[in-house]
Design an enzyme around this catalytic site. Structure first.
Site, PDB file in Angstrom:
ATOM      1  CD  GLU A 166      -3.036  -0.987   2.272  1.00 50.74           C
ATOM      2  OE1 GLU A 166      -2.958  -0.041   3.070  1.00 50.74           O
ATOM      3  OE2 GLU A 166      -3.970  -1.798   2.277  1.00 50.74           O
ATOM      4  CD  GLU A 174      -3.461  -5.649   4.438  1.00 55.20           C
ATOM      5  OE1 GLU A 174      -4.310  -4.827   4.848  1.00 55.20           O
ATOM      6  OE2 GLU A 174      -2.237  -5.433   4.487  1.00 55.20           O
TER       7      GLU A 174
HETATM    8  C1  FCB Z   1      -4.340  -1.849   5.649  1.00 57.85           C
HETATM    9  C2  FCB Z   1      -2.956  -2.123   6.177  1.00 57.85           C
HETATM   10  C3  FCB Z   1      -2.922  -3.103   7.305  1.00 57.85           C
HETATM   11  C4  FCB Z   1      -4.081  -2.891   8.261  1.00 57.85           C
HETATM   12  C5  FCB Z   1      -5.388  -2.834   7.517  1.00 57.85           C
HETATM   13  C6  FCB Z   1      -6.594  -2.659   8.403  1.00 57.85           C
HETATM   14  O1  FCB Z   1      -4.366  -0.592   5.057  1.00 57.85           O
HETATM   15  O2  FCB Z   1      -2.116  -2.604   5.151  1.00 57.85           O
HETATM   16  O3  FCB Z   1      -1.684  -3.010   7.938  1.00 57.85           O
HETATM   17  O4  FCB Z   1      -3.854  -1.755   9.007  1.00 57.85           O
HETATM   18  O5  FCB Z   1      -5.357  -1.795   6.591  1.00 57.85           O
END
Ligand code: FCB
Length: 433
Positions: free
Chosen positions: A158, A343
């Site tokens: 990210e 994620e």
């Molecule tokens: C993302 C991050 C991770 C966590 C989630 C909720 O942006 O990569 O580390 O904080 O959000």
């Protein structure tokens, strides 16, 4: 075979901040700034995963996951950011990787999940072009060290958050608030990614290398010309600014113009940034509603929170259909050959009651988003795996320990792990897949 996994990141779970020769990261520094992190929390102890990794690997085995997506802490393995490797730090990842493999779990490291060595920040951090080269050296060293057992690599997690939240809004480490520095940081992060792809490929042509980008699709309340402009700018700022360089070798022109700043591109940079990757690691959490606002900086729109919307404990809108749409769009627009969802998850106000944690909201979020992802897959999007965020509750950056994203609850006083209902749900879903 579809890969089922769980995700974590080093600073959020490891703890042992001052052990084994680890040097401070920008998050150790940032979390000491009064008011920067909720309750003045920090990652000194976190989930003590550094010492409890065996128990956590056992929990992964119990869940039945195929893969573990974690991150390597650069300041643990190269405390000075560039130069000498720290054997004690490497030993930890050796134990972790071997422990995962012994349990039949494939290790999937990310090389940069925001914990830049403070030593690098002291030399300008991502605002300094050299940082991209230090990162590539570190990537090369990790490839050489772990490449006999690790085949899947994510370079950077990210860059949106590192660049904009860390250098433009200052709500994450290193806490800088400057558009030009934000732009510089974004470019150097992306350059670091491209250089790391080359560095890893130099070590082995067997490696599968990708990058993780987060996407936040935008909608507006109407469809006036201004609404459409607000959507266009939000999409440019959140999504295209990072996806276009990697997959189209250019920054979005509308956003470059609207920023009215120089992007510090050197000849050849865009070719490096757009080196072919094997996969896109896609993170999706929510969609946002935006409104045109001529006064807003750095772009003329603002995020609004209309009432009557289902939201998680983060205030993030729950909208699984957007996940399907996003995946289909990314496939079509960017021609991406393989996706891994690196994620996806949700935070809720979980409570332990009689030794159990019932989290129906997380189960529902998980179920709907898995269905949405498989819908996209059924419609032809090449999705090879899903990693749930997160294995365990952890340090949620500026929110400290207040926000819980885990499938497994952590009592931070005792470090006791308790699988929530969502962990049982995920386990069944994997079993029946
Ligand atoms: C993302 C991050 C991770 C966590 C989630 C909720 O942006 O990569 O580390 O904080 O959000």
């Amino acid at each position: 075979m579809f890969t089922w996994g769980v995700s974590t990141s080093a600073y959020q779970i490891e703890g042992a901040a001052n052990e084994g020769g680890r040097a401070p990261s920008i998050w150790d520094t940032f979390s000491r700034i009064p008011g920067a992190v909720a309750n003045a929390d920090n990652g000194d102890v976190a989930c003590d995963h550094y010492h409890r990794y065996e128990e956590d690997l056992d929990l992964m085995k119990w869940l039945g996951v195929d893969a573990y997506h974690f991150s390597i802490a650069w300041p643990r393995v190269i405390p000075t950011a560039k130069g000498a490797l720290n054997k004690t730090g490497l030993d930890f990842y050796d134990r972790l990787i071997d422990g995962a493999l012994e349990r039949g779990i494939t290790p999937w490291p990310t090389l940069y999940h925001w914990d830049l060595p403070q030593a690098a920040q002291d030399k300008g951090g991502w605002n300094n072009r050299d940082c991209a080269y230090w990162f590539a050296e570190y990537a090369h060293a990790m490839g050489e060290k772990f490449g006999d057992r690790v085949k899947n690599w994510v370079t950077i997690n990210e860059p949106f958050c590192s660049a904009w939240l860390g250098h433009l809004y200052g709500v994450m480490a290193p806490g800088i608030k400057d558009l030009q520095i934000g732009i510089n940081a974004s470019h150097h992060l992306l350059l670091g990614h491209g250089l790391a792809v080359d560095a890893l490929r130099q070590v082995s042509s067997d490696f599968k290398v990708g990058v993780t980008l987060n996407f936040t699709p935008a909608i507006a309340l109407g469809d006036s010309a201004e609404d459409l402009l607000a959507i266009q700018y939000a999409d440019g700022f959140d999504n295209r600014w990072f996806a276009d360089p990697v997959f189209k070798a250019s920054y979005p022109k509308d956003i470059v113009e609207a920023f009215g700043k120089e992007v510090p591109i050197h000849p050849g940079d865009m070719e490096i940034i757009s080196r072919p990757v094997d996969f896109l690691g896609l993170n999706y959490y929510f969609r946002q509603t935006v409104q045109y606002d001529a006064q807003a900086k750095p772009l003329p729109y603002k995020v609004i929170n209309p009432p009557g919307v289902e939201r998680t404990g983060m205030g993030w809108e729950v909208h699984a259909e957007t996940f399907t749409k996003l995946l289909k769009y990314m496939h079509k627009e960017y021609g991406i050959k393989e996706f891994f969802i690196t994620e996806n998850g949700s935070a809720w106000d979980d409570k332990v009651v009689d030794g159990k944690v019932d989290d129906p909201n997380r189960v529902s979020y998980l179920e709907r988003h898995l269905d949405a992802m498989f819908q996209a897959k059924a419609e032809g999007v090449p999705i090879s795996g899903y990693f749930a965020w997160s294995l365990i509750d952890n340090f949620e950056w500026a929110y400290g320990y207040e926000k819980r994203f885990g499938l497994i609850h952590v009592d931070y006083q005792t470090q006791k792990r308790t699988p929530k209902s969502s962990a049982y749900y995920y386990r069944e879903r994997i079993k029946n897949s």
